[in-house]
Design a protein around this motif. Structure first.
Motif, PDB file in Angstrom:
ATOM      1  N   ASP A  70       7.677   5.526  -4.126  1.00  0.00           N
ATOM      2  CA  ASP A  70       6.907   5.163  -2.510  1.00  0.00           C
ATOM      3  C   ASP A  70       7.285   7.164  -1.919  1.00  0.00           C
ATOM      4  OD1 ASP A  70       5.825   3.293  -3.425  1.00  0.00           O
ATOM      5  OD2 ASP A  70       7.086   1.395  -2.083  1.00  0.00           O
TER       6      ASP A  70
ATOM      7  N   ASP B 101       0.105   5.901  -0.296  1.00  0.00           N
ATOM      8  CA  ASP B 101       0.295   6.815   1.196  1.00  0.00           C
ATOM      9  C   ASP B 101       0.308   8.284   0.489  1.00  0.00           C
ATOM     10  OD1 ASP B 101       0.274   4.755   2.816  1.00  0.00           O
ATOM     11  OD2 ASP B 101       2.393   5.026   3.070  1.00  0.00           O
ATOM     12  N   ASP B 102       0.496   8.413  -0.578  1.00  0.00           N
ATOM     13  CA  ASP B 102       0.706  10.151  -0.774  1.00  0.00           C
ATOM     14  C   ASP B 102      -0.359  10.413  -0.874  1.00  0.00           C
ATOM     15  OD1 ASP B 102      -0.383   9.982  -3.629  1.00  0.00           O
ATOM     16  OD2 ASP B 102       0.997   8.411  -3.452  1.00  0.00           O
TER      17      ASP B 102
ATOM     18  N   GLY C  86       4.597  10.009   3.559  1.00  0.00           N
ATOM     19  CA  GLY C  86       2.783  10.007   3.335  1.00  0.00           C
ATOM     20  C   GLY C  86       2.486  11.127   4.742  1.00  0.00           C
ATOM     21  N   TYR C  87       1.087  11.303   4.998  1.00  0.00           N
ATOM     22  CA  TYR C  87       0.530  11.979   5.865  1.00  0.00           C
ATOM     23  C   TYR C  87       1.919  12.335   6.553  1.00  0.00           C
ATOM     24  CZ  TYR C  87      -3.058  14.188   8.710  1.00  0.00           C
ATOM     25  OH  TYR C  87      -3.578  15.329   9.461  1.00  0.00           O
TER      26      TYR C  87
ATOM     27  N   HIS D  88       0.632  -1.372   0.136  1.00  0.00           N
ATOM     28  CA  HIS D  88      -0.167   0.011  -0.152  1.00  0.00           C
ATOM     29  C   HIS D  88       0.921   1.254  -0.045  1.00  0.00           C
ATOM     30  CE1 HIS D  88       1.328  -0.929   4.222  1.00  0.00           C
ATOM     31  NE2 HIS D  88       1.271   0.906   4.725  1.00  0.00           N
ATOM     32  N   ALA D  89       2.461   1.174  -0.001  1.00  0.00           N
ATOM     33  CA  ALA D  89       3.273   2.532   0.449  1.00  0.00           C
ATOM     34  C   ALA D  89       2.816   3.457  -0.815  1.00  0.00           C
ATOM     35  CB  ALA D  89       4.131   1.921   0.448  1.00  0.00           C
TER      36      ALA D  89
ATOM     37  N   SER E 108      -3.660   9.027   8.442  1.00  0.00           N
ATOM     38  CA  SER E 108      -3.243   8.417   7.636  1.00  0.00           C
ATOM     39  C   SER E 108      -4.172   7.277   6.740  1.00  0.00           C
ATOM     40  CB  SER E 108      -2.091   7.681   8.439  1.00  0.00           C
ATOM     41  OG  SER E 108      -1.181   8.779   8.896  1.00  0.00           O
ATOM     42  N   VAL E 109      -3.098   6.929   5.628  1.00  0.00           N
ATOM     43  CA  VAL E 109      -4.106   5.693   5.127  1.00  0.00           C
ATOM     44  C   VAL E 109      -4.521   5.015   4.899  1.00  0.00           C
ATOM     45  CG1 VAL E 109      -4.479   4.781   2.169  1.00  0.00           C
ATOM     46  CG2 VAL E 109      -3.642   7.421   2.671  1.00  0.00           C
TER      47      VAL E 109
ATOM     48  N   ALA F 237      -3.600   0.622   6.020  1.00  0.00           N
ATOM     49  CA  ALA F 237      -2.804  -0.136   5.180  1.00  0.00           C
ATOM     50  C   ALA F 237      -3.199  -1.086   3.754  1.00  0.00           C
ATOM     51  CB  ALA F 237      -2.005  -0.925   6.307  1.00  0.00           C
TER      52      ALA F 237
END
Length: 466
Positions: free
Chosen positions: A318, A26-27, A321-322, A22-23, A189-190, A192
């Protein structure tokens, strides 16, 4: 063919499991949208506004009112604290009244990357309250105006009267929410296991001077996904004078099909991933709006289409993320005057910008820069015009235009380290503050004409859970 050894299969499976599948997502912006009717929609968030946004690195364009205390500091520094007076001569009579200095009329152009936000609270026509991540612990939810101010929320004015419309990808469907129906957007955060339906556009734009910028691409201020469509017309239609007047000559491609767009006099040469190339035209006087690149290590650049040489689309790497964003920190650094004096402390740039999430704005060769102050290492004023801005990753740009990097800059305020320490002691224990009769250190003011350079201090790493 012999079967692979069981140990080899186990090793391969372990290697696959070590890669966070899922990385690459993450954005993307994730959160919950609370409507005025009490409905809650959670998922990947796409702001359908103008411009659109779908990644944490994208910028929410806003206007920000300069606080009254900042304006008073500027009056104290430049006009001896005297208010600005407007004078009108009419038929031999002189009428005067106090009003805000013309330099401060209207709200300042501003912006913030979505990754720094904890909440957006819609209040009324175009007004939103932004709660930043570093200050969410002091309160949550809309609350009243006094509560918002006490916990450090910032009031922002968007270009939309009713607020931006939002599209939520919940996983099994899309939910459209009109801006006027939104009460609160809470970001996070997204998870996983969640995967978005549409992939974010990512690529590199190269301009005619040879500079290149890489990041999340927004095309024509609305199209941000690979599933979105690029439209145009056949280039050569000799039997039709105005080819754009006939639907028979329209062509369109999903961005997922496109490898690159190279600017041409008519519009663009489109190279597809199948290696075929098509020449497209646009309607007269209808060139695309600037290509916008959200670069996590810079901020945002908008490259005018006639300054573009080529735009190449690439798979998104990658990216942080948050949790990469901290909600902003006060600007600290060392300001050097033209006389060589160095003053270190907390900085308020252009009389109003004092947080690392805020944007330094300027332009260069038809590229408009909105650089997050947290990514700026050094600014040096040029004698001719503008300033040289160096980023923490080593890139540097000579920028002009606007208040931040040119002669219209309203000056730099520095709250010295000694003053900041005294203020902190006084708050912690009034008895430890300045002695009776001892002057309390104040802001130092450096006018743009007296400014040579500033070295910004890197923010300290945020403690887990802070």
């Amino acid at each position: 063919m012999p079967l692979p050894h069981p140990c080899a299969l186990v090793a391969a499976l372990l290697l696959l499991c070590a890669v966070p599948l899922h990385a690459q997502h993450d954005d993307r912006i994730w959160g919950s949208v609370l409507t005025r009717d009490g409905e809650v929609h959670e998922g990947f968030i796409h702001l359908v506004g103008w411009p659109a946004a779908a990644s944490w690195a994208d910028v929410l364009a806003v206007r920000k009112e300069i606080p009254e205390e900042h304006y008073q500091d500027w009056l104290d520094a430049t006009r001896g604290g005297e208010p600005y007076a407007r004078v009108l001569e009419l038929k031999g009579h002189r009428v005067s009244w106090e009003e805000k200095h013309p330099t401060f009329v209207g709200a300042s152009r501003a912006g913030v990357r979505f990754g720094h936000l904890a909440e957006l609270i819609f209040e009324e026509e175009g007004l939103w309250w932004a709660t930043f991540r570093a200050r969410r612990a002091t309160g949550s939810g809309p609350g009243d105006r006094a509560t918002r101010r006490s916990r450090g929320d910032v009031q922002l004015a968007t270009t939309w009267v009713d607020g931006p419309d939002v599209r939520v990808d919940t996983g099994d469907r899309y939910v459209e929410v009109k801006g006027r129906d939104i009460r609160l957007i809470e970001f996070g955060s997204v998870p996983a296991e969640r995967v978005p339906t549409s992939l974010r556009l990512y690529g590199t734009v190269e301009d005619r001077t040879g500079r290149s910028f890489t990041g999340f691409v927004t095309w024509d201020r609305r199209q941000v996904f690979e599933s979105h469509v690029l439209g145009g017309y056949w280039e050569d239609v000799p039997e039709l004078a105005n080819f754009w007047e006939s639907d028979d000559y329209e062509r369109s491609f999903r961005f997922s099909q496109i490898r690159s767009l190279e600017r041409t006099p008519c519009f663009a040469r489109v190279t597809l991933k199948s290696d075929s190339a098509i020449e497209l035209c646009s309607e007269p006087f209808d060139d695309p709006r600037p290509v916008r690149i959200s670069d996590p290590a810079l901020g945002l650049v908008a490259v005018e289409w006639d300054a573009v040489r080529i735009l190449r689309f690439e798979p998104s790497p990658d990216l942080p993320g948050y949790d990469h964003f901290d909600g902003g920190r006060p600007l600290h650094g060392t300001v050097v005057t033209r006389e060589g004096e160095e003053i270190t402390g907390r900085i308020r740039w252009d009389a109003d910008k004092e947080w690392s999430w805020e944007l330094l704005q300027g332009s260069s060769d038809k590229v408009v820069f909105s650089i997050e102050f947290g990514n700026v290492a050094h600014i040096a004023r040029e004698e001719s015009e503008g300033a040289r801005v160096m980023l923490r990753d080593g890139r540097s740009f000579h920028l002009t235009d606007g208040n931040d990097v040119d002669r219209d800059n309203r000056g730099i305020f520095i709250f010295s380290t000694a003053a900041e320490e005294a203020a902190t002691r006084a708050v912690a224990d009034p008895a430890e503050g300045a002695a009776v009769g001892e002057p309390v250190p104040e802001w130092r003011y450096v006018a743009w004409k007296d400014f040579r350079e500033v070295r910004f201090h890197a923010a300290k790493a945020r403690e887990p859970g802070s």
